[in-house]
Structure formats: structure tokens, C-alpha cells
Design a protein around this motif. Structure first.
Motif, PDB file in Angstrom:
ATOM      1  N   PHE A  27       0.828  -1.204   0.000  1.00  0.00           N
ATOM      2  CA  PHE A  27       0.000   0.000   0.000  1.00  0.00           C
ATOM      3  C   PHE A  27       0.863   1.255   0.000  1.00  0.00           C
ATOM      4  N   LYS A  28       1.875   1.285   0.867  1.00  0.00           N
ATOM      5  CA  LYS A  28       2.735   2.462   0.952  1.00  0.00           C
ATOM      6  C   LYS A  28       3.523   2.665  -0.335  1.00  0.00           C
ATOM      7  N   ARG A  29       3.994   1.572  -0.917  1.00  0.00           N
ATOM      8  CA  ARG A  29       4.713   1.698  -2.184  1.00  0.00           C
ATOM      9  C   ARG A  29       3.792   2.190  -3.286  1.00  0.00           C
ATOM     10  N   GLY A  30       2.530   1.805  -3.213  1.00  0.00           N
ATOM     11  CA  GLY A  30       1.565   2.285  -4.195  1.00  0.00           C
ATOM     12  C   GLY A  30       1.342   3.778  -4.117  1.00  0.00           C
ATOM     13  N   GLY A  32       3.795   5.742  -3.586  1.00  0.00           N
ATOM     14  CA  GLY A  32       5.058   6.344  -4.000  1.00  0.00           C
ATOM     15  C   GLY A  32       6.065   6.498  -2.893  1.00  0.00           C
ATOM     16  N   VAL A  33       5.836   5.855  -1.736  1.00  0.00           N
ATOM     17  CA  VAL A  33       6.764   5.959  -0.614  1.00  0.00           C
ATOM     18  C   VAL A  33       7.865   4.916  -0.769  1.00  0.00           C
ATOM     19  N   GLU A  34       9.110   5.353  -0.626  1.00  0.00           N
ATOM     20  CA  GLU A  34      10.239   4.422  -0.694  1.00  0.00           C
ATOM     21  C   GLU A  34      10.268   3.591   0.583  1.00  0.00           C
ATOM     22  N   MET A  35      10.118   2.273   0.436  1.00  0.00           N
ATOM     23  CA  MET A  35       9.960   1.405   1.602  1.00  0.00           C
ATOM     24  C   MET A  35      11.082   0.387   1.765  1.00  0.00           C
ATOM     25  N   ALA A  36      12.213   0.595   1.088  1.00  0.00           N
ATOM     26  CA  ALA A  36      13.273  -0.412   1.096  1.00  0.00           C
ATOM     27  C   ALA A  36      13.733  -0.739   2.517  1.00  0.00           C
TER      28      ALA A  36
END
Length: 333
Positions: A27-30, A32-36
Motif C-alpha cells: 500500500f505504501k509503495r503504491g 510512492g513511498v520508498e519502503m526499502a
């Protein structure tokens, strides 16, 4: 799709926790948040739940046990891990209210944010004027470099490291833009700049080139024989300059102003200007977020609560909104 950090875990883990983490990360990546980094950390939570034989969703006991596992971790580090687990649980609970609700802050705050110093326009002008009058026998370009750095950070909200890392070719005077390349989180952004800033940078470039012995350094802001300016040099000079904002014998009532506070000042003054112009600040926040190079809009929202000036405006707007309502609806006392 299973993220890389989760591969190989699904077959042997507490599947409910894995599903919660997976849904949250996707959801967060969707958005546009960088979640690496976050994805790797949350994968540790999944492995911990599996090793502990945990069944069911993330609950308080699991979050606290995972956050405090291991040796030698600081309290703030443990608080950060707990809050990450809590955010996943909150996300899952928004979809299924029957899931456990984790109380915030039971391990303390994950980080302390100090109220920034918001420079007035007069103070910025004073700092720049004093910078121009500095004298360094071994580095005649330094006063010009410091003055320009201060102006750039206040006008464009640049981080100190971004200002001194600008290449000469990043400034396009004809287009009125500055390209900030490979900055925090590896992002690049192109910033439109005001005509007054374009004019000031054109004057700076002309003065700089007339003073440096050679032009081998490709940086926009240079010093010490035409070489790039170091961040510790800029910080050191600024520590002396900020004393010009104090009267003789006066002391700071709080932490002294930092270079980074010029960036905060730009953000706060922009939000105050938008509010004063009657513009929809909420709809413009994503614009400010992109301009400042924030990873997510939550970083930009912090300026609304981190500066007393903005809190005063927000409180006034709240009171004005409810002023015409009847007491039964909830007028302020």
C-alpha cells in the motif's frame, strides 16, 4: 506479489502477521513511498513472530517483545521498532476493526523533534550583509560563498549539503531553474526560482569568476582558491554569523539557530504566505513536498505542528470556522 524481503518466509511464518506486513508495504509503495529500509525491518518482525510461534495478528505483546528483543539497543531504537509494528497494526485495523488496537508511545517517543528557529526576512538580510563583510586572508571567496549559500537555502528551501553540492551547470539562468541532483533518498528535482534569485545568482557568478584564479572546480559555490566549500566550513562560519542577531550580553533562550533552520523558514513562510493569500494550503502541500524533496507528505505536514507561527494560524482558522455555529454544535469555550 510477494516483496523480495518476504520471499522464503511465507511457507514457515505466522501467516497472519506476514499478510499484514505485506499489505502495508504494498500500500505504501503504491503511494510512492520508498519502503526499502522499512520493508527489511518489518521482515524481521515476521521472522520474529514465526520463531516465537505467534499465531494471529500483530498484538501489543508481540510488538513489545519484538521491539525490545536483542541486546544493546537504545530506548529510542526500541520505541521506533514498536511504532513501526503499531503502524502496520493500525493499517490492518482500518480494514478490519476487529483486529487489536495498539496504544501509541508505550516505549517512549521514537524521536524528539526540536522546534525550529524561523528566521524573519530582516534576520536573513542581516546574516547575508554580515557575511559580505567577513574577511579571510587565505580565502577571499568565502564571504561571497557563505552569503550566497544563506540566500539559496532561505529562498529555495535547500538543505545545506544540497546548496554546496550544486554544479555550475545545474543553474539555468535563462529558464530560471536549479537542478538538485542525487540528493537525499537519491532523488533529483528541478526547482523554478524567483526572478530576484536569478538576478542575485547571476551577480554572484560574475563576482565569483572575477575572483578565482582558475575554473577547474565545477561547483556553483566555491571558496578557498576556487575549490568546493565543505559543510563544516559553512557551519563554522554560520556559528559566528548568528551572533550578529543578538544584542550584547543576550543569550539564546533555546537552541541557537542552525543553517538547517533556513530551510524550515522557507517552508513556514511559504505556508504563511499561502494562508495570507487565502489559498487552499492543504491542496498546495504536495507542491511544497515535491519542491523541498521530501520522501512523503507526512514530512511536510510536520511544519504545520512544528512551528508555533503555523499553530497560531491553524488555531485561528479553527476558531473562525466554529465562531458562527451554535453552542450545541460544539462552539469553543
Amino acid at each position: 506479489m510477494m516483496t523480495k524481503a518476504m520471499r522464503g518466509i511465507e511457507a514457515r511464518t505466522a501467516k497472519v502477521v506476514a499478510g499484514q506486513v505485506e499489505a502495508y508495504v504494498l500500500f505504501k509503495r503504491g503511494l510512492g513511498v520508498e519502503m526499502a529500509t522499512t520493508a527489511v525491518t518489518l521482515a524481521q518482525l515476521v521472522r520474529f513472530a514465526d520463531a516465537a510461534g505467534h499465531e494471529g495478528p500483530i498484538d501489543r505483546d508481540l510488538a513489545v517483545s519484538w521491539a525490545t528483543s536483542g541486546k544493546g539497543h537504545s530506548r529510542r531504537y526500541e520505541a521506533s521498532r514498536y511504532e513501526q509494528a503499531r503502524r502496520v497494526a493500525d493499517f490492518s485495523r482500518a480494514l478490519d476493526p476487529s483486529l487489536p488496537k495498539l496504544p501509541p508511545g508505550i516505549l517512549g517517543r521514537e524521536r524528539e523533534r526540536i522546534t525550529p528557529y524561523i528566521f524573519s526576512d530582516e534576520e536573513v538580510s542581516t546574516l547575508m550583509s554580515c557575511a559580505s563583510r567577513l574577511y579571510f586572508s587565505h580565502d577571499p571567496l568565502r564571504p561571497l560563498a557563505v552569503r550566497t549559500s544563506i540566500g539559496l537555502m532561505r529562498a529555495c528551501g535547500l538543505r545545506p549539503g544540497e546548496a554546496i553540492a550544486l554544479e555550475d551547470g545545474d543553474l539555468d539562468l535563462d529558464a530560471g531553474t536549479i537542478a538538485v541532483r542525487d540528493s537525499k533518498f537519491g532523488r533529483t528535482r528541478v526547482l523554478p526560482i524567483d526572478g530576484s534569485v536569478v538576478s542575485a545568482l547571476a551577480d554572484y557568478r560574475e563576482a565569483r569568476d572575477s575572483m578565482r584564479p582558475d575554473r577547474t572546480c565545477t561547483r556553483l559555490i566555491v571558496g578557498d582558491g576556487g575549490r568546493e566549500v565543505r559543510i563544516w566550513t559553512l557551519d563554522g562560519v554560520f556559528e559566528s554569523l548568528r551572533m550578529c542577531l543578538l544584542d550584547r550580553g543576550q543569550m539564546w533562550e533555546r537552541r541557537p539557530p542552525r543553517l538547517y533552520d533556513l530551510r524550515h523558514s522557507m517552508a513556514v513562510r511559504t505556508l504563511l504566505r499561502w494562508h495570507g493569500e487565502g489559498r487552499d494550503v492543504n491542496s498546495l502541500l504536495p507542491v511544497l513536498c515535491r519542491y523541498m524533496g521530501h520522501e512523503s507528505i507526512s514530512e511536510t505536514y510536520w511544519y504545520l505542528t512544528g512551528a508555533p507561527e503555523l499553530m497560531e494560524v491553524a488555531s485561528g482558522a479553527f476558531e473562525s470556522h466554529f465562531a458562527g455555529l451554535s453552542p450545541s454544535v460544539g462552539a469553543l469555550p
